[in-house]
Design an enzyme around this catalytic site. Sequence first.
Site: not given
Ligand code: MLT
Length: 324
Positions: A233, A263, A282-284
Amino acid sequence: MKIMIASSIDKDAIEVLKEHHEVVCAFRDVTEEMLRTLIRDCEVLVFRSGVEISAQLMECAPDLKLLVRAGSGLDNLDFDYVQQRGLKLVRIPQPGARAVMEMAFAFMLALSRRLLEADRSMRESRWAKHELDGHLLLGKTLGIVGVGNIGSCLADMGIAWGMNVIGCVEHSSPERVQMFHEKGVQIVEFDQVLTEADYLSVNVPLKESTRTLIGSAEFARMKPGSYLINLARGGVIDEKALYEALTERGQLRGAALDVHEQEWEGRVSPLARLPNVILTPHIGAMAVDTQREIGRRVVEAVSSFPADTSYKTISGYGVQAFPG
Ligand code: MLT
């Protein structure tokens, strides 16, 4: 049941939910005020990151019983309110771990071999072969801050790539330390991870104890020539201090951030000026396979939720996670 989907999830999952329920999709051009109106008679709320699930929002839904977090992080949810009201919360952290881990490797490889700089030079018709020397991952130290769901997946892959893997955890037990030790991963203190890592990967949730966990003092202690990877984060890293560590102090060789202090549209980070920084939106967890699996589990969570309106439970600490 009436379901509000407050974040974009897998399309097929939405279609399946629509076959059996009334579904309100509230994730495009929706203001907070609109959300408060749309949630009014919903019993289920499905959400991801990027939308604030505040007590004020949930208070607008007197029939709300079930929250489904289509992923992992809970930093955008008023968790105290959820517990207080006895709402059921289902988290689905497992499928995203693989995707985030693979992306951490993509970042490490891209930084080490300077892929973005190489690509840019080609697009500028420059043949920069002799400027673009890089580094191997083999034999380097991968330091993982937070060897949890994602961190342990990353540790396994680090071992497979011939890296020396060390990490730290907030709450450890001799059994867990031993379990990691048997895999070849050493659990050490945070400071040792910070000072010994060639690649420092941050994999902790954002909460009070982790906010700006890595700031100027910590960057100053990092190994000269090391890299920072953040797929956790934005608030965990002090971005201004990171900028200084990459420029004035030259402590770090590079950084890759998938998550950011701020973001959404319309903002260019000062870090974007630096050639040795990779920034992604934030595309992980945005692998199609991953989102499909998360969607399937969202449907399962909703379908297995008892229709009985007297149903009310908080399992564990109010969070029920699907097994892997
Ligand atoms: C998550 O916490 O699962 C990731 O940040 C993915 C998201 O929710 O966008």
